[in-house]
Design an enzyme around this catalytic site. Sequence first.
Site, PDB file in Angstrom:
ATOM      1  N   ASP A 125       0.833  -1.194   0.000  1.00  0.00           N
ATOM      2  CA  ASP A 125       0.000   0.000   0.000  1.00  0.00           C
ATOM      3  C   ASP A 125       0.874   1.252   0.000  1.00  0.00           C
ATOM      4  O   ASP A 125       1.863   1.340   0.740  1.00  0.00           O
ATOM      5  CB  ASP A 125      -0.893  -0.028   1.242  1.00  0.00           C
ATOM      6  CG  ASP A 125      -1.793   1.179   1.351  1.00  0.00           C
ATOM      7  OD1 ASP A 125      -2.656   1.344   0.479  1.00  0.00           O
ATOM      8  OD2 ASP A 125      -1.606   1.963   2.305  1.00  0.00           O
ATOM      9  N   GLU A 140       1.648  -0.417  -5.002  1.00  0.00           N
ATOM     10  CA  GLU A 140       0.739   0.665  -5.324  1.00  0.00           C
ATOM     11  C   GLU A 140       1.651   1.882  -5.499  1.00  0.00           C
ATOM     12  O   GLU A 140       2.133   2.439  -4.507  1.00  0.00           O
ATOM     13  CB  GLU A 140      -0.267   0.905  -4.202  1.00  0.00           C
ATOM     14  CG  GLU A 140      -1.261   2.002  -4.545  1.00  0.00           C
ATOM     15  CD  GLU A 140      -2.211   2.337  -3.402  1.00  0.00           C
ATOM     16  OE1 GLU A 140      -3.367   2.696  -3.684  1.00  0.00           O
ATOM     17  OE2 GLU A 140      -1.800   2.246  -2.234  1.00  0.00           O
TER      18      GLU A 140
END
Length: 683
Positions: free
Chosen positions: A324, A360
């Site tokens: 993330d 990401e």
Amino acid sequence: SEVAERVELCLFDESGAETRVDLPEVTAFCWHGYVPDVEPGRRYGFRVHGPWAPEQGARCHPSKLLLDPYAKAIEGGVEWNEAVFPYRFGDPDGPPNETDSAPFVPRSVVVDPYFDWTGDHIPRVPMHESVIYEVHVKGFTMRHPDVPLELRGTYAGLAHPAAIRYLKRLGITAVELMPVHQFVHDGHLVERGLRNYWGYNSIGYFAPHDEYSAARRSGARTAGSQVQEFKQMVRALHAEGIEVILDVVYNHTAEGNHMGPVLAFKGLDNAAYYRLVPEDRRYYMDYTGTGNSLNMRHPNVLQLIMDSLRYWVQEMRVDGFRFDLAATLARELHDVDRLSAFFDLIQQDPVVRRVKLIAEPWDVGEGGYQVGNFPPLWSEWNGKYRDTVRDYWRGEEGKLDEFAYRLTGSSDLYALTGRRPSASINFVTAHDGFTLEDLVSYNEKHNEANGEENRDGESHNRSWNHGVEGPADDPEVRKLRNRQKRNFFTTLLLSQGIPMILGGDEIGRTQRGNNNAYCQDNEISWFDWGSADRSLHRFVSGLIACRREHPVFRRRRWFLGSPVRGREEHDIAWLRPDGQEMTDENWQHGFAKSLCVFLNGQAIPNLDARGERVVDDSFCILFNAHHDAVSFRLPQRPEWGERWIKVLDTADPRLRENGEEHASGEEVRVEGRAVVMLKALTP
């Protein structure tokens, strides 16, 4: 802890009574000691005696019970009492809050690490053959009619034969689980009767989240039962050839900014674990939008993350990670640095470098959008793929050339860094944003249920409601929406690169227009199996099967777009609707929204397990994003195919294994906003 003056180990018995033991030794700033007769099941924590000097970045105080950063299990949640904060509510800049936080914070738990992995068959699916399914452990089974009530929403529920049977029939190769590290439900959500459903609020990087334990739900749990259940889930998925990828949140923690609670790192050594503002070390650098950012420049923080990654691979046997806001992990001074220490450690680690690594590739800080800039071992969520494909199918002009790049693996983003098409994780929807059903049903976000007056969530969604906002009774609107969903899935699953499906899109899951359902632990987010679109499911599973059967859709190397091995035989060709090859000028026509792509199954650079060249069928895919139907003339190249059979038409939800045949040079009608695919028939 570099700043600690004394560290106490706090042991709790079954009644909650606390016994404190000083850790007598410190080596290289690591405090340690040996305590006999501490067995699995014992709850514990730490208290750190040290400086309280927020202006210098120090926030130690023994009144705060701290979690072990290396705890293999964590039990309980945070009760948002004033005691968990380092200050009094009426005096945030005053002296430390000396109220004992122990009654209001979770406990670390000693676990039995033994698990019988006998018979575990790790799938080891090659990256270019992967089809990823992003899914939430709880939401997937909370309403599943064939999963027992006591198992719904748990690791055991996801491991249930009914759940795995569904995944197997769909055809995916990996589940990408939304965060399962122990996380905290934010105080401001709890006050509004909400919860942190997504889980991007980690506090324990070694501990599987205990609320997903079926034993915890039943009240029959033993200490650390969530660890055993997680391992059982992994083994069950592996047995059916399904890999497990974890969405991990190493960029920040649940302790928030200077107004946040003290749960672990902040009380251990605040300045070591977090990026602080140099001019005033009371405050935190925030590249994540959550209040803090972990300090990736500190060797012990890097060690913590690498130890965590190795633990999940070696002990929990997961098959990869999705990081993330990974750009935050690459910030050494301020700018994102693809040569940062974190990437160096991953590159050199003999365990972590061998699993699937997905970034990401952005954060909320300056210069944080880094799509295409990660090192060679990494794949990336391709945000440009999402944006381009959405724009193309809603009829935006001037997107044809970029659409072609995205369809062929985004060589413009990844080829120059030595990567292959598998670097591109292609997606149209993800947990963060509209579901596919909502993408074709809403022009605007509808996040009122979040309690933030619809101010949260992305406002520019590249969505199109097709004339009606939300559910529609008009059969023509519904027909077009269904066709658009098939268009999106067809584009996604026939593109080079790695397709990622948002869990539930294949059955028409809706969040009622909520594009930021992070706090909706309820029917808004949970799968509604009773309303599943079976027709769409059949269409998607057929597409996945088509991709699996035909390596021309999952090439390992880039298209050349030129004669192959000295022959006048292209591996790919781009054609206008009149059957002629596209020219440079044609790509610049902003109004153009129709395109034919020829994929040559005789020109695949892949080698099979025996080292022999892979040969496949050849295909023509006809894309038409115009409102009106377009007639395409099939290429008049006998070496490409003299006869063709229609195998897919998104204007018709049935995959056609025995569709109508056409000769080269014939015209094929493609309805407005539709895709037709034809396969060359061998003599």
